[in-house]
Design a protein around this motif. Structure first.
Motif, mmCIF file in Angstrom:
data_model
loop_
_atom_site.group_PDB
_atom_site.id
_atom_site.type_symbol
_atom_site.label_atom_id
_atom_site.label_comp_id
_atom_site.label_asym_id
_atom_site.label_seq_id
_atom_site.Cartn_x
_atom_site.Cartn_y
_atom_site.Cartn_z
ATOM 1 N N GLY C 206 -26.060 7.663 -2.563
ATOM 2 C CA GLY C 206 -25.749 7.423 -1.163
ATOM 3 C C GLY C 206 -24.719 6.325 -1.014
ATOM 4 N N THR C 207 -23.772 6.525 -0.117
ATOM 5 C CA THR C 207 -22.686 5.572 0.077
ATOM 6 C C THR C 207 -22.479 5.310 1.555
ATOM 7 O OG1 THR C 207 -21.579 6.536 -1.822
ATOM 8 C CG2 THR C 207 -20.245 5.146 -0.405
ATOM 9 N N GLY C 208 -22.371 4.052 1.908
ATOM 10 C CA GLY C 208 -22.000 3.711 3.284
ATOM 11 C C GLY C 208 -20.503 3.734 3.410
ATOM 12 N N GLY C 211 -19.767 2.076 6.545
ATOM 13 C CA GLY C 211 -20.618 0.983 6.943
ATOM 14 C C GLY C 211 -21.756 0.836 5.973
ATOM 15 N N VAL C 212 -22.911 0.490 6.481
ATOM 16 C CA VAL C 212 -24.059 0.263 5.622
ATOM 17 C C VAL C 212 -25.206 1.058 6.218
ATOM 18 C CG1 VAL C 212 -23.214 -2.003 4.951
ATOM 19 C CG2 VAL C 212 -24.734 -1.792 6.927
ATOM 20 N N PHE C 213 -26.316 1.138 5.492
ATOM 21 C CA PHE C 213 -27.420 1.914 6.046
ATOM 22 C C PHE C 213 -28.752 1.236 5.722
ATOM 23 C CE2 PHE C 213 -28.302 4.255 1.986
ATOM 24 C CZ PHE C 213 -27.104 4.033 1.332
ATOM 25 N N THR D 196 -26.078 -5.470 1.106
ATOM 26 C CA THR D 196 -25.442 -6.576 1.823
ATOM 27 C C THR D 196 -26.387 -7.776 1.791
ATOM 28 O OG1 THR D 196 -26.474 -6.055 3.913
ATOM 29 C CG2 THR D 196 -24.433 -4.907 3.401
ATOM 30 N N ASP D 200 -29.209 -4.576 3.865
ATOM 31 C CA ASP D 200 -28.878 -3.158 4.095
ATOM 32 C C ASP D 200 -28.241 -2.573 2.837
ATOM 33 O OD1 ASP D 200 -29.748 -2.692 6.743
ATOM 34 O OD2 ASP D 200 -28.042 -3.848 7.496
ATOM 35 N N PHE D 201 -28.295 -1.240 2.759
ATOM 36 C CA PHE D 201 -27.702 -0.596 1.598
ATOM 37 C C PHE D 201 -26.207 -0.356 1.796
ATOM 38 C CE2 PHE D 201 -32.092 1.189 1.510
ATOM 39 C CZ PHE D 201 -32.499 0.587 0.331
ATOM 40 N N VAL D 202 -25.449 -0.584 0.749
ATOM 41 C CA VAL D 202 -24.053 -0.165 0.719
ATOM 42 C C VAL D 202 -23.945 1.074 -0.162
ATOM 43 C CG1 VAL D 202 -21.752 -0.814 -0.086
ATOM 44 C CG2 VAL D 202 -23.163 -2.456 1.153
ATOM 45 N N GLU D 203 -24.727 1.080 -1.223
ATOM 46 C CA GLU D 203 -24.683 2.200 -2.153
ATOM 47 C C GLU D 203 -26.008 2.264 -2.912
ATOM 48 O OE1 GLU D 203 -21.123 3.378 -3.012
ATOM 49 O OE2 GLU D 203 -21.735 4.914 -4.409
ATOM 50 N N VAL D 204 -26.487 3.464 -3.112
ATOM 51 C CA VAL D 204 -27.697 3.693 -3.894
ATOM 52 C C VAL D 204 -27.383 4.821 -4.865
ATOM 53 C CG1 VAL D 204 -30.062 4.557 -3.800
ATOM 54 C CG2 VAL D 204 -29.253 2.980 -2.047
#
Lengths: 241, 241, 241, 241, 241, 241
Positions: C206-208, C211-213, D196, D200-204
């Motif tokens: 998964g990639t933001g 943004g971010v998630f 971040t 928050d996630f930027v990448e997983v």
């Protein structure tokens, strides 16, 4: 309409085949078609590439290249650009096919011959000069192998036929033999003809560079080309005599 | 001696020209010559490469490639090997020349068209199928430009002639039209013929793969090839009608 | 806010898995996720690369590529550029890992299978379509080997689980399944989910993008993705039934 | 079952962030995660690549590489092999995406920042160490630009959030934080988490290297990873204080 | 006229030789000549390249490279450009020759040692620092082999002599030892001198960058260089003591 | 101990400088040092590379290459291997530096000269023959520019000095001038000396190929080399007279 060097339409440029031009290769011929000058060398190694081992067949291949300033303006080296260009590839493959048509690879035995054709000076017809000269270099390499008793047959059987090549083209409606560069760039049709010493075809490549061509035009070009190849064959015979 | 698919010596394989096979390109044709299947796309961009700007001439070029498993055994990708092979270069250049023979680059205006011919499935004659399909893709791209009023002439003037291509060869002494792979590998002579819709030659490339060929054999092959191209021309006409 | 093709947020595009689409490969599947169209072929060779010989393990790898005009605007060929790009490398590696998760390489025996995924037409989700189709091609190749008694186990043991993949993303705050290109480019979060037929994860990426998630958003996407993969699994089962 | 270095499962290795480690770059950080040691430099140039000129947007990109003997056995240089490998490409792209998630490219103005992450010594987690160190190098480069009044906003607005990354994995059923090489090679699941400073996630990116993983296992890994990233964020804050 | 760092004309910069700087290589030295900082590693593998097998000779080679931002402005990576540059090639070859002059390859036995010299920070004299540090890394690798009883002689016989190197040059008419970058770019003559511990020459490379140089100037530079190398030899002796 | 060709230790091989050997280049010299034969061409283009425009300085560079069978056994083409080798790079750079030492690039004006040195036949000393011949080709190219009034000074001011080069070496304890290949491979020390017509050094490169060398040995080699270069200078003067 006269030709740049006042030749007749069916006249070759002065052709020389200078054997033994360099000392290291097993065959080394400087061929000149007018100002076109190509160094053709034949390099022999015992054995064949790994994937061909045990086949009983020899290996015969060719590479063509131009010196960067063999032409009117300088071309970047393919080594510096990091890749072989399409035209170079195409001509190398043509020369290789032409030479393989002359040789019985079974009788050559498991030996490899690499033909290098390096254009020192270009004035049109470099690929056909290369084929014509390369045949003589190949001839000398085959005899070199014969002298060392490395062939599986006599040199005459290994080289079952000779091969020569010439360009023909139509300029301003006139079919002409052995185009120089100045003619080549304005030709409507450009054709390379590779023939055996007996006048059979090994390869015929005709292109309507600036247009298209009729069956009659094709026939006129073939007539010119076959006659030119037979003249070149005679010069090859004298060179190796 | 019958052909693998029982065709007559002068009979084409079933040929289909499937226009609009993919949605993105300005021209997109899936061409099939029997089991040979080539996707030909025409990509239009406004403008020409930098070195050609201001010339008033359009730019038309072609690239050919095979999917790694379009053939009987898998070939490594040229992208992975890091270079375009000699055969690929040679065919790309042939297709480009054939298509440029059809077009008036002045009337095309300063637009660029790239033709991509990707072989999805190979069974002999991929280059001739590619040329035959690519012409239809080019036709559609030119009409796309016409619809946007980007041409410097009518589409019929831009495409001053059509072009089609077919392979011919001699197997066991018999001249045959449109060789499939099984025939191609055993042919003594292999020739690709590119003709205009009017039956003139654009390109003739004949090779004595396993030997040499006589003037009479050449003539027989030319007869077959011209007839085959005219049939293909008729199929192209129907496809774009 | 509706989707470009009026699907529900949790709805797949129409998916087809066309087996035997080309004749040469041991497995050949044309997979379509809406307008995304990928040809997945599985090529079997006996033996494994030299460094793996004697290990008793098979070899399974994948390569992904896009035809130059599979996309909206033409991309230069990687063969012409002389190198494989980062995105291509990344996706090839992803597909390879996904497929290796399905197979017992010991039971495969010392056989090699190369999966080629060539995108003929792109409209988002090419890598997930490729994985989903490639599994079916792999299935057919394993059964081909079984038919020749080349496996060290039954095909059901060699393929110990199936694998399918789908993209999910968040557009304007809404989690959606199986993004088309138009959605992909505006997604705030983009995720590729690779699941087994039993709903376990093989890979989650998964990639933001913009943004971010949050953890909650991640969970919503995982829910969608697992459900989508199970639907695809069902289609794979039907295809190979 | 204890860890090679007796850490608790949720414990990071000793982490250091050594700013100004080399003198030339606008940001230069030697980051250490245990024995993993990565030199992260940020290089600023005024202006952006040609195709981006006039966009008002800055350019931020990253390149990752390993010294040939940073690992246990020597790897050939990619420069000598003549191409960048798939793994290198993949990690470079990951680092670039992670850093772009932190920055407002509009406020960066038309400046370019290239982040180089060169692994001097590898012991697992090189890509996550690289991201964690690269953020600090980027921070310093942005402040360097601020000092020269080259930004279109304050440095705090340009760097709208911080980013840190850590690896997590499951070994023998146990979820663990920040795997060293010895753990990495035996992990059943391997996941890289980029967060971040706010969690928050930027990448997983999770992969079932040796198998597959359930939703519960995924959740346990995410818990570990988020906590680890927050610890790293704190170390980054101290480093730039 | 004083030097940028106020050294006497015949004074070296502060030199450090930090052994064991990284843990994986069999020899690992961080060498510093002032701000020039080069990581020199020696990687041992049993056996030699295939073409050298059975010769009874070891193999010793070197590769040099600069990190992209080791210099004042960033240089593109050679891996990304896809080729090794001329300067890199030249320096790698110089280092290899210098080290081979120290070693008895027969007594080394059929073992291979690759020396990698990676410039972490550049301030002039990177190639001479690399040679000086690489000798110490080589020393450690040879002793590592001795400890495993892999040598065909004692380590002192394998390393029959030590080697060190330094740059000298003429700036504004004044001969100077160990130029920093600021001096290097304005030098009229630039020379690299590689000497054995006994003060004999292994390599002398002098270039009139901005002009030419007389026999007297050459002699003055040689005097400086030999003295500098002897000082470096002393530091190497202490480092390995 | 006599030399292979019975020369005195301080005797050059027969040297010829054949101007105008090919017709296209602005300078074209076939230089022979015994059997070593190098074609040196100088190609002029108006203008300089983009990054140098407006500098008021000319551009002068050199490329060296060997034909594949210029040597005793055939070497693969660098174009086919896809990269320029280290030795080729090194020699090209040496030739370029030597020629730039002769020229005032300001007076050359914004013109570019590329010197190509292609070895047609190799028998030791190819790089020194290349420099010696290239100077004459450069001389002719500068006069060609003068004839077209393209220089910013007189040709004598543009070429502020001449340059020639020769190899020297120690074989069996004896210093010798102008080594042929047979001597080159057994030399203990090998040195290339590049001198101006006034006997100043442009470049000195000495290597202890098989060992090391003392200050006295270096001096003996320098004496031989300077004398040899002055003889070559005289031959250059006669050639251009």
């Amino acid at each position: 309409m006269s030709r740049p060097d006042d030749r007749a339409p069916d006249q070759l440029r002065p052709v020389t085949l200078n054997r033994g031009w360099t000392v290291h290769p097993e065959g080394s011929v400087l061929v000149e078609f007018g100002q076109t000058r190509v160094l053709c060398t034949a390099s022999v190694t015992e054995g064949v590439p790994r994937w061909r081992k045990g086949s009983g067949l020899g290996w015969l291949t060719a590479e063509y290249a131009m010196l960067p300033r063999s032409t009117n303006t300088r071309n970047d080296r393919e080594s510096v650009r990091g890749k072989v260009g399409g035209r170079t590839h195409e001509i190398s493959r043509l020369i290789g096919r032409a030479l393989r048509a002359t040789a019985d690879l079974k009788l050559l035995g498991e030996n490899s011959i690499v033909i290098d054709c390096d254009v020192l000076q270009a004035d049109g017809g470099t690929r056909t000069a290369a084929i014509t000269g390369a045949y003589v270099a190949l001839h000398d390499a085959v005899h070199w192998l014969a002298g060392r008793r490395k062939l599986a047959g006599s040199p005459d059987d290994v080289l079952k036929r000779s091969v020569a090549a010439v360009s023909v083209g139509i300029i301003g409606g006139e079919p002409r033999l052995d185009l120089c560069y100045e003619e080549d760039v304005v030709a409507d049709v450009d054709m390379n003809i590779v023939c055996t010493g007996a006048g059979d075809f090994v390869e015929v490549q005709g292109t309507g560079e600036q247009g298209v061509f009729s069956r009659d035009e094709l026939n006129a070009l073939l007539d010119l080309g076959i006659a030119g190849c037979l003249e070149l064959t005679e010069l090859q015979r004298k060179a190796v005599a």
